[in-house]
Design an enzyme around this catalytic site. Structure first.
Site, PDB file in Angstrom:
ATOM      1  N   GLU A  14      38.466  23.079  40.498  1.00  0.00           N
ATOM      2  CA  GLU A  14      37.443  24.122  40.327  1.00  0.00           C
ATOM      3  C   GLU A  14      36.275  23.587  39.513  1.00  0.00           C
ATOM      4  OE1 GLU A  14      38.779  27.869  38.748  1.00  0.00           O
ATOM      5  OE2 GLU A  14      39.921  28.343  40.551  1.00  0.00           O
ATOM      6  N   THR A  74      40.473  27.800  30.915  1.00  0.00           N
ATOM      7  CA  THR A  74      40.140  27.164  32.190  1.00  0.00           C
ATOM      8  C   THR A  74      38.644  26.849  32.270  1.00  0.00           C
ATOM      9  OG1 THR A  74      39.849  29.339  33.201  1.00  0.00           O
ATOM     10  CG2 THR A  74      42.012  28.296  33.473  1.00  0.00           C
ATOM     11  N   ALA A 124      43.131  38.246  29.679  1.00  0.00           N
ATOM     12  CA  ALA A 124      42.934  39.647  29.276  1.00  0.00           C
ATOM     13  C   ALA A 124      44.117  40.539  29.639  1.00  0.00           C
ATOM     14  CB  ALA A 124      41.662  40.197  29.921  1.00  0.00           C
ATOM     15  N   THR A 143      38.318  38.795  27.309  1.00  0.00           N
ATOM     16  CA  THR A 143      38.353  37.337  27.114  1.00  0.00           C
ATOM     17  C   THR A 143      37.109  36.674  27.715  1.00  0.00           C
ATOM     18  OG1 THR A 143      39.784  37.256  29.042  1.00  0.00           O
ATOM     19  CG2 THR A 143      40.846  37.111  26.890  1.00  0.00           C
ATOM     20  N   ASN A 177      37.287  41.518  31.431  1.00  0.00           N
ATOM     21  CA  ASN A 177      37.731  42.875  31.730  1.00  0.00           C
ATOM     22  C   ASN A 177      38.633  43.436  30.632  1.00  0.00           C
ATOM     23  OD1 ASN A 177      39.539  40.733  33.101  1.00  0.00           O
ATOM     24  ND2 ASN A 177      40.893  42.494  32.885  1.00  0.00           N
ATOM     25  N   ASP A 237      39.190  45.380  36.515  1.00  0.00           N
ATOM     26  CA  ASP A 237      39.127  43.924  36.316  1.00  0.00           C
ATOM     27  C   ASP A 237      37.709  43.413  36.579  1.00  0.00           C
ATOM     28  OD1 ASP A 237      39.970  41.344  35.728  1.00  0.00           O
ATOM     29  OD2 ASP A 237      40.765  40.963  37.729  1.00  0.00           O
TER      30      ASP A 237
HETATM   31 CA    CA Z   1      41.053  39.495  34.779  1.00  0.00          CA
END
Ligand code: CA
Length: 564
Positions: free
Chosen positions: A83, A179, A196, A253, A273, A318
């Site tokens: 990623e 990440t 989160a 977060t 979220n 979210d």
């Molecule tokens: Ca999330």
């Protein structure tokens, strides 16, 4: 020439030596480099502090891009999805794979230079929502910084990969994970974390780049109100929460995006979220739940908050606001405005004044049924009656995966367009009366029941070219799959973008016309561009790695490239 040399000799031999010396000295990334990033390198995640993901290079352009061929490919041996957005400095390309493994290779040839494996315990996968991937490193004064999955922040020697220092940025007994890529701002390494849903409280930290000492930490949601609040901003935020939210962490977060305006001296932080997702469990008396799903503007020296803008008050879906934020100067209503732009998960494209936080405009960049518009007076989305799934299950777009997720959008100052990789991916939301909070496990408080008659859209994904001044779509490319790669735009009037199925494209940045296509491994990440010895390269990590996945490679293209 002779006269020129004579003058230099007259000026002193030391001057010549200094000049020759600096030409041979490795280029170092320092504050000056980060403020004015060289066109031929890619020294920070978004190419620049404005996070444009735009390379000014134009050797590869709309008229010759059909001649692109492979220069080299390099197997990162990643054991999981790629990623990352690689960085390129001083002829070296730095990237990350799954489990936070950092690799450096020669950017001309792909020849392996070094690898650093933090040896994260594979049992850490129980603390992850979405896999062990990593989105990249930061470079500063001969050091490579990486956020490690288990919450460590590590500083490596950029030439050897040798560990200089490491620090635990999270409570190791909690299910935090990193990440996202760090950024370096004014000698501080800025890093957040994810998780989160795991009963956590989000925050962003700044560490001294030299020593690893914690400089400041800004929590994004208030903690237990019986204890002193860390700052007045959190005291204010606590008034927007009800019940005993702190027992469930609250969420918020900071798992991906940052941007920095050195002139305004403002660091922009995107927050995540709420946890659990359904507000009725987290904050049963309602409330906006500051500072979830928000853009925060902080002073990078002191973590003093200057303004905030909450994209999704009282998040129940979210809907993070950690998606890429881009700074630009745009002419809006006849006035030059310093703006920050974001296309968060909730599906609206926001343009704010980045000095004051004033909302300038917001329009949906794809189909939505959770809200119809954003009220320009209040800055709040106008929710549909069914948006908060009062009963039964409803398919909502945007879904929990977001109309736009971690895949960076890019902005081309020549076309004035932002290129957003997104998806129409409706998601079943319904109340879960049997929900029980469990710290350290994923807490949704949602009954995920897809109605039997639900038909997925034929084209889930898209790349949309968005005019942020007019708040209008200019062109759109549909893809059958969602979660396609991040986008890169260049001075050659091009947009590079990879589809999940492994096709990699170059589009005309102005018109969206497809100009070039090749096949790499599936699940491409985010391309970058750089120039070495007069040749422009385009490089993209791709693949899932591991035992069964397609190899996780970095694919690098050049005009007339002939590598197999
Ligand atoms: Ca999330």
């Amino acid at each position: 020439m002779r006269l020129f040399l004579g003058r230099i000799l007259f000026a002193g031999l030391g001057f010549i030596l200094a000049t020759v010396g600096s030409a041979q000295q490795p280029k170092r990334v320092d504050d000056k480099t980060l403020r004015r990033p060289p066109a031929d390198e890619w020294v920070t995640y978004g190419h620049d502090y404005a996070e444009t993901h735009h390379s000014p290079l134009k050797q590869i352009n709309a008229s010759n891009v059909s001649r692109l061929g492979l220069a080299w490919s390099f197997d990162t041996e990643s054991q999981g999805a790629m990623e990352d957005t690689p960085l390129v400095s001083n002829g070296i390309i730095y990237g990350t794979g799954a489990w936070s493994v950092v690799t450096a290779a020669d950017a001309r040839t792909g020849k392996f230079l070094w690898r650093w494996d933090p040896e994260v315990s594979r049992s850490y996968s129980k603390c992850l929502c979405c896999g062990p991937q990593n989105r990249g490193v930061a470079l500063y004064k001969g050091t490579v910084y990486v956020g490690v999955l288990d919450g460590r922040l590590a500083a490596l020697d950029s030439n050897t990969g040798k560990l200089k220092w490491k620090v635990q940025t999270t409570d190791p007994d909690e299910a935090y994970s990193i990440t996202g890529a760090p950024r370096v701002v004014k000698g501080k390494v800025i890093i957040g974390q994810g998780g989160a849903e795991f009963g956590l409280r989000g925050y962003v930290s700044a560490y001294d780049a030299e020593t690893g000492k914690l400089d400041w930490r800004f929590y994004t949601v208030p903690g237990d109100p019986s204890k002193p609040f860390e700052n007045p901003e959190l005291e204010k935020a606590a008034k927007t929460w009800t019940g005993e939210w702190w027992k469930m962490g609250g969420g918020g977060t900071v798992w991906d995006a940052f941007a920095f305006d050195p002139d305004a001296d403002l660091l922009y932080v995107g927050t995540g979220n709420g946890g659990p997702w359904d507000r009725r469990w987290r904050s049963p008396g309602g409330g906006d739940n500051l500072y979830l799903s928000s853009i925060l503007a902080l002073k990078p020296d002191t973590d003093k908050m200057v303004w905030y803008y909450q994209t999704t008050p009282g998040d129940s879906w979210d809907f993070t606001a950690v998606q890429s934020m881009i700074l630009a100067d745009l002419k809006i209503g006849g006035h030059q405005r310093k703006v920050i732009m974001q296309a968060p998960k909730n599906g609206f494209f926001y343009v704010l004044d980045r000095i004051t936080g004033e909302l300038l405009s917001a329009e949906p960049f794809t189909n939505l049924n959770w809200a119809t518009s954003v009220d320009m007076k209040t800055g709040r989305p106008v929710e549909t009656p069914e948006a908060r799934y009062p009963s039964g299950t409803i398919m909502l777009q945007a879904g929990g995966g977001g109309a736009h997720n971690w895949h960076p959008m890019s902005f081309n100052p020549n076309t004035g367009l932002a290129y957003i990789p997104g998806q129409n991916n409706p998601f079943p939301f319904g109340p879960d009366p049997n929900f029980k909070f469990e710290k350290g496990k994923q807490n949704f408080a949602i009954a995920f029941k897809r109605p039997a008659d639900f038909k997925a859209p034929e084209n889930v994904g898209f790349l949309v070219a968005w005019d942020p001044v007019m708040q209008k779509e200019r062109w759109r490319v549909p893809y059958k799959t969602g979660f396609n790669g991040g986008s890169l735009t260049t001075g050659g009037n091009l947009v590079f973008h990879g589809a999940s199925d492994g096709r990699f494209f170059a589009y005309n940045a102005e018109t969206g016309e497809k100009l070039w296509e090749t096949h790499i491994s599936p699940n491409p990440a985010t391309p970058v561009s750089y120039e070495l010895d007069g040749k422009q390269y385009v490089s993209v990590p791709s693949g899932r790695g591991g035992a069964n996945g397609p190899p996780a490679k970095v694919w690098t293209f050049v005009l007339d490239g002939k590598a197999p």
